[in-house]
Motif scaffolding. Structure first.
Motif, mmCIF file in Angstrom:
data_model
loop_
_atom_site.group_PDB
_atom_site.id
_atom_site.type_symbol
_atom_site.label_atom_id
_atom_site.label_comp_id
_atom_site.label_asym_id
_atom_site.label_seq_id
_atom_site.Cartn_x
_atom_site.Cartn_y
_atom_site.Cartn_z
ATOM 1 N N UNK A 252 43.582 43.164 29.104
ATOM 2 C CA UNK A 252 42.311 43.286 29.820
ATOM 3 C C UNK A 252 42.283 42.334 31.010
ATOM 4 N N UNK A 253 42.675 41.087 30.801
ATOM 5 C CA UNK A 253 42.663 40.102 31.884
ATOM 6 C C UNK A 253 43.619 40.512 33.006
ATOM 7 N N UNK A 254 44.798 40.971 32.649
ATOM 8 C CA UNK A 254 45.767 41.392 33.668
ATOM 9 C C UNK A 254 45.236 42.555 34.488
ATOM 10 N N UNK A 255 44.637 43.541 33.830
ATOM 11 C CA UNK A 255 44.098 44.701 34.540
ATOM 12 C C UNK A 255 42.939 44.320 35.461
ATOM 13 N N UNK A 256 42.006 43.516 34.962
ATOM 14 C CA UNK A 256 40.853 43.131 35.782
ATOM 15 C C UNK A 256 41.272 42.238 36.955
ATOM 16 N N UNK A 257 42.207 41.335 36.717
ATOM 17 C CA UNK A 257 42.678 40.483 37.810
ATOM 18 C C UNK A 257 43.431 41.290 38.863
ATOM 19 N N UNK A 258 44.262 42.229 38.437
ATOM 20 C CA UNK A 258 45.014 43.045 39.386
ATOM 21 C C UNK A 258 44.081 43.937 40.200
ATOM 22 N N UNK A 259 43.111 44.547 39.547
ATOM 23 C CA UNK A 259 42.188 45.449 40.250
ATOM 24 C C UNK A 259 41.304 44.680 41.225
ATOM 25 N N UNK A 260 40.907 43.483 40.873
ATOM 26 C CA UNK A 260 40.035 42.687 41.727
ATOM 27 C C UNK A 260 40.775 41.782 42.681
ATOM 28 N N UNK A 261 42.063 41.974 42.843
ATOM 29 C CA UNK A 261 42.864 41.088 43.677
ATOM 30 C C UNK A 261 42.939 41.526 45.134
ATOM 31 N N UNK A 262 42.393 42.670 45.488
ATOM 32 C CA UNK A 262 42.454 43.153 46.870
ATOM 33 C C UNK A 262 41.681 42.211 47.788
ATOM 34 N N UNK A 263 42.265 41.909 48.947
ATOM 35 C CA UNK A 263 41.654 41.015 49.919
ATOM 36 C C UNK A 263 41.501 41.753 51.243
ATOM 37 N N UNK A 264 40.352 41.556 51.868
ATOM 38 C CA UNK A 264 40.114 42.043 53.227
ATOM 39 C C UNK A 264 40.066 40.808 54.116
ATOM 40 N N UNK A 265 40.870 40.799 55.189
ATOM 41 C CA UNK A 265 40.847 39.646 56.092
ATOM 42 C C UNK A 265 41.061 40.084 57.532
ATOM 43 N N UNK A 266 40.512 39.281 58.423
ATOM 44 C CA UNK A 266 40.718 39.441 59.862
ATOM 45 C C UNK A 266 41.326 38.130 60.335
#
Length: 169
Positions: free
Chosen positions: A50-64
């Motif tokens: 569960x922790x691996x899945x939630x961390x991977x899914x929420x790891x996307x970053x938007x940056x400028x």
């Protein structure tokens, strides 16, 4: 260079709570059927998964930063950024659904109701726009507009690369 905008699309706390309750329910179901040690092993593995899945899914970053817009693993030079529209929750829902263009690049998260549509000006890129979930659409739009208008953003190098990075969900 320091990013002018950076946001991680981490999953909300309620997802962690719900995942923990799911693991507890699984443990309760297993503990009555098998010896205690096996139930704890199953629960431990479930927590890790569960922790691996939630961390991977929420790891996307938007940056400028550095003359580029980065969204997850995709990136595009700011010289190819056209109009930027911060969207209300209703407009974002329509843009991701009924009014969507199948060629668009999407980095969407269901727990982020607002979004930004970034129109592209690169004639060689078939992608008409990027649709990005965000907590702060006005701040992201302002950062993109300011960075794209700066001399570095308007003329810096930056290939368009959005291959295989479509996230709709």
């Amino acid at each position: 260079m320091t990013p002018t905008y950076r946001e991680r699309l981490a999953v909300p706390l309620r997802w962690w709570v719900q995942g923990t309750m799911l693991v507890a329910s699984l443990w309760l179901a297993v503990v009555v059927a098998v010896p205690g040690v096996a139930a704890w092993v199953v629960a431990g593995l479930s927590v890790a998964l569960m922790a691996a899945l939630l961390l991977a899914y929420g790891n996307a970053v938007i940056s400028v930063a550095d003359g580029e817009l980065r969204a997850g693993r995709a990136r595009i030079g700011l010289e190819h950024v056209g109009a930027v529209e911060p969207l209300t929750p209703e407009a974002a829902r329509l843009a991701a659904g009924r009014d969507a263009d199948a060629r668009a690049f999407l980095l969407l998260r269901p727990y982020r109701k607002r979004a930004v549509r970034v129109h592209l000006t690169d004639p060689a890129d078939p992608t008409p726009y990027w649709l990005l979930s965000t907590r702060r659409p006005d701040a992201l739009a302002a950062a993109l507009t300011a960075a794209a208008a700066s001399p570095r953003g308007a003329g810096g190098p930056g290939p368009t690369t959005a291959q295989g990075e479509q996230h709709a969900g």
